[in-house]
Design an enzyme around this catalytic site. Structure first.
Site, PDB file in Angstrom:
ATOM      1  N   PRO A   9       0.794  -1.225   0.000  1.00 53.72           N
ATOM      2  CA  PRO A   9       0.000   0.000   0.000  1.00 53.72           C
ATOM      3  C   PRO A   9       0.827   1.276   0.000  1.00 53.72           C
ATOM      4  CG  PRO A   9      -0.118  -1.112   2.126  1.00 53.72           C
ATOM      5  CD  PRO A   9       0.532  -2.058   1.183  1.00 53.72           C
ATOM      6  N   ASN A  10       0.345   2.223  -0.789  1.00 53.05           N
ATOM      7  CA  ASN A  10       0.878   3.588  -0.872  1.00 53.05           C
ATOM      8  C   ASN A  10       2.216   3.688  -1.613  1.00 53.05           C
ATOM      9  OD1 ASN A  10      -1.292   4.825   0.668  1.00 53.05           O
ATOM     10  ND2 ASN A  10      -0.445   3.732   2.409  1.00 53.05           N
ATOM     11  N   ARG A  17       4.703  11.268  -2.426  1.00 60.32           N
ATOM     12  CA  ARG A  17       4.283  11.015  -1.043  1.00 60.32           C
ATOM     13  C   ARG A  17       5.460  11.278  -0.091  1.00 60.32           C
ATOM     14  NH1 ARG A  17       4.607   4.854   1.192  1.00 60.32           N
ATOM     15  NH2 ARG A  17       3.758   5.302   3.235  1.00 60.32           N
ATOM     16  N   TYR A  22      10.714   9.513   1.484  1.00 55.18           N
ATOM     17  CA  TYR A  22      10.849   8.535   0.383  1.00 55.18           C
ATOM     18  C   TYR A  22      11.501   9.097  -0.874  1.00 55.18           C
ATOM     19  CZ  TYR A  22       7.616   6.037   3.416  1.00 55.18           C
ATOM     20  OH  TYR A  22       7.043   5.423   4.501  1.00 55.18           O
ATOM     21  N   ASN A  76       8.120  -5.342  -0.665  1.00 46.47           N
ATOM     22  CA  ASN A  76       7.929  -4.200   0.226  1.00 46.47           C
ATOM     23  C   ASN A  76       6.449  -4.187   0.570  1.00 46.47           C
ATOM     24  OD1 ASN A  76       7.704  -1.828   1.612  1.00 46.47           O
ATOM     25  ND2 ASN A  76       8.929  -0.610   0.185  1.00 46.47           N
ATOM     26  N   ALA A  79       2.975  -0.629   5.044  1.00 47.62           N
ATOM     27  CA  ALA A  79       2.520  -0.667   6.439  1.00 47.62           C
ATOM     28  C   ALA A  79       2.029  -2.053   6.859  1.00 47.62           C
ATOM     29  CB  ALA A  79       1.436   0.376   6.664  1.00 47.62           C
ATOM     30  N   GLU A 100      12.674  -9.043   2.238  1.00 47.02           N
ATOM     31  CA  GLU A 100      11.882  -7.890   2.687  1.00 47.02           C
ATOM     32  C   GLU A 100      12.676  -6.620   2.401  1.00 47.02           C
ATOM     33  OE1 GLU A 100      11.788  -7.646   6.959  1.00 47.02           O
ATOM     34  OE2 GLU A 100      10.192  -6.151   6.976  1.00 47.02           O
ATOM     35  N   HIS A 102      12.637  -2.173   2.590  1.00 46.94           N
ATOM     36  CA  HIS A 102      12.029  -0.888   2.933  1.00 46.94           C
ATOM     37  C   HIS A 102      12.907   0.231   2.411  1.00 46.94           C
ATOM     38  CE1 HIS A 102       8.994  -2.810   5.273  1.00 46.94           C
ATOM     39  NE2 HIS A 102       9.942  -3.535   5.847  1.00 46.94           N
ATOM     40  N   ARG A 109      12.516   5.290  12.760  1.00 51.60           N
ATOM     41  CA  ARG A 109      11.227   5.992  12.728  1.00 51.60           C
ATOM     42  C   ARG A 109      10.394   5.628  13.961  1.00 51.60           C
ATOM     43  NH1 ARG A 109       8.770   5.361   6.839  1.00 51.60           N
ATOM     44  NH2 ARG A 109       7.409   7.004   7.686  1.00 51.60           N
TER      45      ARG A 109
END
Ligand code: DQA
Length: 149
Positions: A9-10, A17, A22, A76, A79, A100, A102, A109
């Site tokens: 998502p996103n 964004r 990012y 990725n 969330a 995985e 990111h 964060r």
């Protein structure tokens, strides 16, 4: 060699964004360039993005099982990384190694991003190298183990 890139998502909005987190480059643009680069090494990249948890699980099943399974998956999960036991179970149910990734350093964060429910189901994780996290994940899938004996 076939590698599937699956984005959650996103991630379709990367480039506009939260650019301070990012960056300004669109993920599509970066992955176009990456696909052209790795094609020269005989690696075919396929790509999928969805904002829906079930669609991501369906895609993991599609590319991860049976005669058509790819050789590796770069995931990725956005969330859903921090919430989805169902995606972790899907990773455990398929055959190819999953890396995985990111874009941001999730450990630098908010505390809720420090937990990955999927990390333990993956071959390994690449975190915090910006869009190059994807390139490093492909390198990890291509790497031949050292023989140190
Ligand atoms: C992300 C990190 C996640 O915590 C976040 O929800 C994202 C993007 C990353 O690539 O840095 O959507 O997966």
């Amino acid at each position: 060699m076939r590698i599937a890139i699956i984005n959650g998502p996103n991630l379709n909005l990367v480039g506009t964004r939260e650019p301070e987190v990012y960056g300004n480059r669109s993920l599509d643009d970066y992955l176009d360039r990456l696909a052209a680069d790795v094609a020269q090494q005989g690696v075919e990249l396929t790509r999928f993005q969805s904002n829906h948890e079930g669609a991501i699980i369906d895609e993991l099943h599609r590319v991860g099982r049976g005669a058509l399974a790819v050789d590796g998956i770069v995931l990725n999960a956005g969330a859903y990384t921090h919430t989805s036991l169902a995606i972790a179970d899907a990773i455990r149910a398929i055959d190819p190694p999953v890396v995985e990734v990111h874009i941001s350093n999730v450990h630098a964060r908010e505390a809720i991003r420090h937990t990955s429910l999927i990390a333990g189901a993956c071959r390994g994780s690449i975190v915090g190298f910006g869009l190059d996290s994807y390139r490093l994940a492909i390198m990890a899938l291509l790497a031949k183990p050292f023989n140190l004996t």
